[in-house]
Design a protein around this motif. Structure first.
Motif, PDB file in Angstrom:
ATOM      1  N   VAL A   1       0.481 -19.129 -17.613  1.00 58.04           N
ATOM      2  CA  VAL A   1      -0.444 -19.101 -16.471  1.00 58.04           C
ATOM      3  C   VAL A   1      -1.195 -20.426 -16.441  1.00 58.04           C
ATOM      4  N   GLU A   2      -1.154 -21.103 -15.288  1.00 56.15           N
ATOM      5  CA  GLU A   2      -1.939 -22.330 -15.124  1.00 56.15           C
ATOM      6  C   GLU A   2      -3.286 -21.957 -14.500  1.00 56.15           C
ATOM      7  N   ASN A   3      -4.322 -22.054 -15.299  1.00 56.11           N
ATOM      8  CA  ASN A   3      -5.679 -21.733 -14.854  1.00 56.11           C
ATOM      9  C   ASN A   3      -6.350 -22.986 -14.285  1.00 56.11           C
ATOM     10  N   MET A   4      -7.387 -22.796 -13.499  1.00 54.57           N
ATOM     11  CA  MET A   4      -8.161 -23.915 -12.926  1.00 54.57           C
ATOM     12  C   MET A   4      -7.240 -24.859 -12.155  1.00 54.57           C
ATOM     13  N   SER A   5      -6.294 -24.258 -11.449  1.00 52.61           N
ATOM     14  CA  SER A   5      -5.238 -25.014 -10.769  1.00 52.61           C
ATOM     15  C   SER A   5      -5.679 -25.372  -9.353  1.00 52.61           C
ATOM     16  N   GLY A   6      -6.468 -26.431  -9.252  1.00 49.96           N
ATOM     17  CA  GLY A   6      -6.971 -26.849  -7.946  1.00 49.96           C
ATOM     18  C   GLY A   6      -8.185 -26.046  -7.522  1.00 49.96           C
ATOM     19  N   PHE A   7      -8.871 -26.558  -6.508  1.00 50.17           N
ATOM     20  CA  PHE A   7     -10.043 -25.878  -5.948  1.00 50.17           C
ATOM     21  C   PHE A   7      -9.863 -25.784  -4.437  1.00 50.17           C
ATOM     22  N   ILE A   8      -9.921 -24.572  -3.925  1.00 50.86           N
ATOM     23  CA  ILE A   8      -9.788 -24.361  -2.488  1.00 50.86           C
ATOM     24  C   ILE A   8     -11.176 -24.145  -1.897  1.00 50.86           C
ATOM     25  N   CYS A   9     -11.606 -25.052  -1.034  1.00 49.38           N
ATOM     26  CA  CYS A   9     -12.941 -24.968  -0.440  1.00 49.38           C
ATOM     27  C   CYS A   9     -13.050 -23.677   0.385  1.00 49.38           C
ATOM     28  N   PRO A  10     -14.073 -22.857   0.128  1.00 50.01           N
ATOM     29  CA  PRO A  10     -14.187 -21.596   0.867  1.00 50.01           C
ATOM     30  C   PRO A  10     -14.494 -21.782   2.351  1.00 50.01           C
ATOM     31  N   LYS A  11     -14.945 -22.994   2.734  1.00 49.77           N
ATOM     32  CA  LYS A  11     -15.288 -23.228   4.148  1.00 49.77           C
ATOM     33  C   LYS A  11     -14.132 -23.874   4.905  1.00 49.77           C
ATOM     34  N   CYS A  12     -13.660 -25.034   4.418  1.00 51.92           N
ATOM     35  CA  CYS A  12     -12.609 -25.742   5.162  1.00 51.92           C
ATOM     36  C   CYS A  12     -11.196 -25.388   4.698  1.00 51.92           C
TER      37      CYS A  12
ATOM     38  N   ILE B   1      -9.183 -30.751  -9.157  1.00 52.74           N
ATOM     39  CA  ILE B   1     -10.290 -31.091 -10.063  1.00 52.74           C
ATOM     40  C   ILE B   1      -9.731 -31.606 -11.388  1.00 52.74           C
ATOM     41  N   PHE B   2      -8.664 -30.978 -11.858  1.00 52.89           N
ATOM     42  CA  PHE B   2      -7.973 -31.408 -13.077  1.00 52.89           C
ATOM     43  C   PHE B   2      -6.555 -31.823 -12.689  1.00 52.89           C
ATOM     44  N   PRO B   3      -6.359 -33.095 -12.330  1.00 52.18           N
ATOM     45  CA  PRO B   3      -5.053 -33.537 -11.813  1.00 52.18           C
ATOM     46  C   PRO B   3      -3.919 -33.314 -12.810  1.00 52.18           C
ATOM     47  N   PRO B   4      -2.801 -32.760 -12.346  1.00 53.60           N
ATOM     48  CA  PRO B   4      -1.635 -32.557 -13.220  1.00 53.60           C
ATOM     49  C   PRO B   4      -0.864 -33.856 -13.373  1.00 53.60           C
ATOM     50  N   THR B   5      -1.361 -34.745 -14.192  1.00 51.76           N
ATOM     51  CA  THR B   5      -0.817 -36.107 -14.291  1.00 51.76           C
ATOM     52  C   THR B   5       0.631 -36.135 -14.771  1.00 51.76           C
ATOM     53  N   THR B   6       1.046 -35.112 -15.539  1.00 50.68           N
ATOM     54  CA  THR B   6       2.438 -35.075 -16.004  1.00 50.68           C
ATOM     55  C   THR B   6       3.213 -33.931 -15.341  1.00 50.68           C
ATOM     56  N   GLY B   7       2.700 -33.449 -14.218  1.00 48.34           N
ATOM     57  CA  GLY B   7       3.410 -32.393 -13.488  1.00 48.34           C
ATOM     58  C   GLY B   7       2.862 -31.004 -13.711  1.00 48.34           C
ATOM     59  N   GLY B   8       1.853 -30.867 -14.594  1.00 49.74           N
ATOM     60  CA  GLY B   8       1.223 -29.573 -14.814  1.00 49.74           C
ATOM     61  C   GLY B   8       2.142 -28.572 -15.498  1.00 49.74           C
ATOM     62  N   ALA B   9       1.717 -27.309 -15.450  1.00 49.14           N
ATOM     63  CA  ALA B   9       2.470 -26.251 -16.119  1.00 49.14           C
ATOM     64  C   ALA B   9       3.854 -26.070 -15.507  1.00 49.14           C
ATOM     65  N   GLU B  10       3.986 -26.352 -14.223  1.00 50.80           N
ATOM     66  CA  GLU B  10       5.269 -26.134 -13.547  1.00 50.80           C
ATOM     67  C   GLU B  10       6.383 -26.984 -14.164  1.00 50.80           C
TER      68      GLU B  10
ATOM     69  N   ILE C   1       0.689 -17.149 -22.135  1.00 48.79           N
ATOM     70  CA  ILE C   1       0.066 -18.390 -22.613  1.00 48.79           C
ATOM     71  C   ILE C   1      -0.706 -19.038 -21.472  1.00 48.79           C
ATOM     72  N   ILE C   2      -1.967 -19.350 -21.743  1.00 53.49           N
ATOM     73  CA  ILE C   2      -2.867 -19.892 -20.717  1.00 53.49           C
ATOM     74  C   ILE C   2      -3.042 -21.394 -20.917  1.00 53.49           C
ATOM     75  N   THR C   3      -2.978 -22.141 -19.819  1.00 55.37           N
ATOM     76  CA  THR C   3      -3.206 -23.587 -19.866  1.00 55.37           C
ATOM     77  C   THR C   3      -3.985 -24.013 -18.637  1.00 55.37           C
ATOM     78  N   THR C   4      -4.382 -25.250 -18.623  1.00 55.68           N
ATOM     79  CA  THR C   4      -4.910 -25.893 -17.419  1.00 55.68           C
ATOM     80  C   THR C   4      -3.963 -27.042 -17.076  1.00 55.68           C
ATOM     81  N   PRO C   5      -4.086 -27.656 -15.900  1.00 51.95           N
ATOM     82  CA  PRO C   5      -3.034 -28.588 -15.440  1.00 51.95           C
ATOM     83  C   PRO C   5      -2.918 -29.894 -16.207  1.00 51.95           C
ATOM     84  N   GLN C   6      -4.000 -30.344 -16.847  1.00 51.02           N
ATOM     85  CA  GLN C   6      -3.976 -31.696 -17.407  1.00 51.02           C
ATOM     86  C   GLN C   6      -3.204 -31.771 -18.718  1.00 51.02           C
TER      87      GLN C   6
END
Length: 320
Positions: free
Chosen positions: A227-238, A244-253, A197-202
């Motif tokens: 599976v929690e998809n779109m779970s944060g964004f890791i900058c490829p440089k820093c 990007i999609f805050p897990p306001t209720t704790g997300g899939a976890e 089952i696929i979800t996003t964090p919000q």
């Protein structure tokens, strides 16, 4: 999204579509048509057809746009990296078939042989079937009611010549409606390993995923995990991570802890995923060093481990 009633008797119950809790359910007529009726002969035909398929995995989501088809495609790509493993990817999203585009197969057509429809192959060990191959243009709308959708799913399961397959991955549309009931009922005697089952964090996504999990329990479909998809964004440089999609209720976890279902992993956002899908290429190959690729590979390994711990009847027959 069409919701299964909280106290749904289940699609296989004698009260399916007839109980008090079924009143007002969008699936009432479909369930009632099967309750107490003679079994569809296609169920036994499909059972026979599926004897050469070791593992069957459904990919579900409660909400649309969470990356379910993208995950299905990359699950197939990842498993097919082992040349000795035969993979079949079946797209039953009848009204929104995106698998042909994601797999780089737009414009391909289905061919028929004496043994049935032939899948369209990405690689020698990765075959694909989708209603998208039956349309004259990818822009054509499929405007079908439930019975016609169900008939197409029956054909895909019964008439496609998959051959001997290690993993059949079924990409489904969002929700808990006709297509989901059909594939579960048609494969009921063929043994489905389980659902991813696929979800996003919000929370707006999680609230529909909870319904999807409830659906799985009602139809006795094992849950491999979430599976929690779109779970944060890791900058490829820093390398800094942003939500990007805050897990306001704790997300899939938190949801998985509450509902006691496994969390298979979290896949961070990477703009290259979308680019790879638009080009019809495997992101796992295009961006091998991405944190998202590492997450995909870890999740794929956990799915394989689940299937190996729960061998299907088909696998037992093939190996005996």
């Amino acid at each position: 999204m069409e919701e299964v009633p909280h106290d749904c008797p289940g699609a296989d119950s004698a009260q399916a579509g007839r109980g008090a809790s079924c009143q007002g359910c969008p699936n009432q007529r479909l369930c009632a048509s099967g309750a107490g009726a003679a079994p569809d002969p296609a169920i036994e035909e499909i059972k026979e057809k599926m004897k050469t398929v070791k593992h069957k995995i459904l990919v579900l989501s409660g909400k649309g746009g969470v990356g379910k088809s993208t995950f299905s495609a990359h699950l197939a790509h990842g498993l097919a990296e082992d040349e000795n493993t035969q993979i079949a990817l079946l797209d039953i999203d009848i009204c929104g078939p995106s698998i042909p585009k994601i797999m780089g197969l737009e414009g391909e057509q289905v061919h028929q042989s004496g043994s049935g429809w032939s899948p369209v192959y990405v690689e020698d060990n990765l075959g694909v079937m989708s209603v998208g191959f039956l349309l004259s243009s990818p822009d054509d709308a499929v405007i079908w009611r439930g019975p016609k959708k169900n008939g197409m799913i029956k054909q895909f399961l019964r008439d496609v010549d998959w051959g001997e397959v290690d993993y059949l991955i079924v990409d489904t549309p969002p929700g808990t409606s006709d297509e989901h009931l059909s594939v579960v009922q048609y494969l009921a005697t063929a043994h489905i390993d389980g659902a991813v089952i696929i979800t996003t964090p919000q929370e707006v996504s999680l609230q529909d995923v909870r319904k999807e999990i409830n659906f799985c329990h009602k139809v006795k479909l094992p849950i491999i995990g979430v599976v929690e998809n779109m779970s944060g964004f890791i900058c490829p440089k820093c390398k800094k991570e942003s939500q990007i999609f805050p897990p306001t209720t704790g997300g899939a976890e938190v949801m998985c802890q509450d509902l006691k279902v496994p969390l298979l992993g979290k896949v961070p956002l990477d703009p290259r995923i979308g680019k790879s899908c638009d080009k019809g290429q495997s992101f796992l190959v295009d961006a091998p060093d991405s944190p998202a690729t590492s997450a995909y590979r870890s999740i794929i390994q956990r799915i394989q481990e689940f299937c190996n711990l729960h061998p299907s009847k088909a696998e037992q027959l093939i190996s005996s």
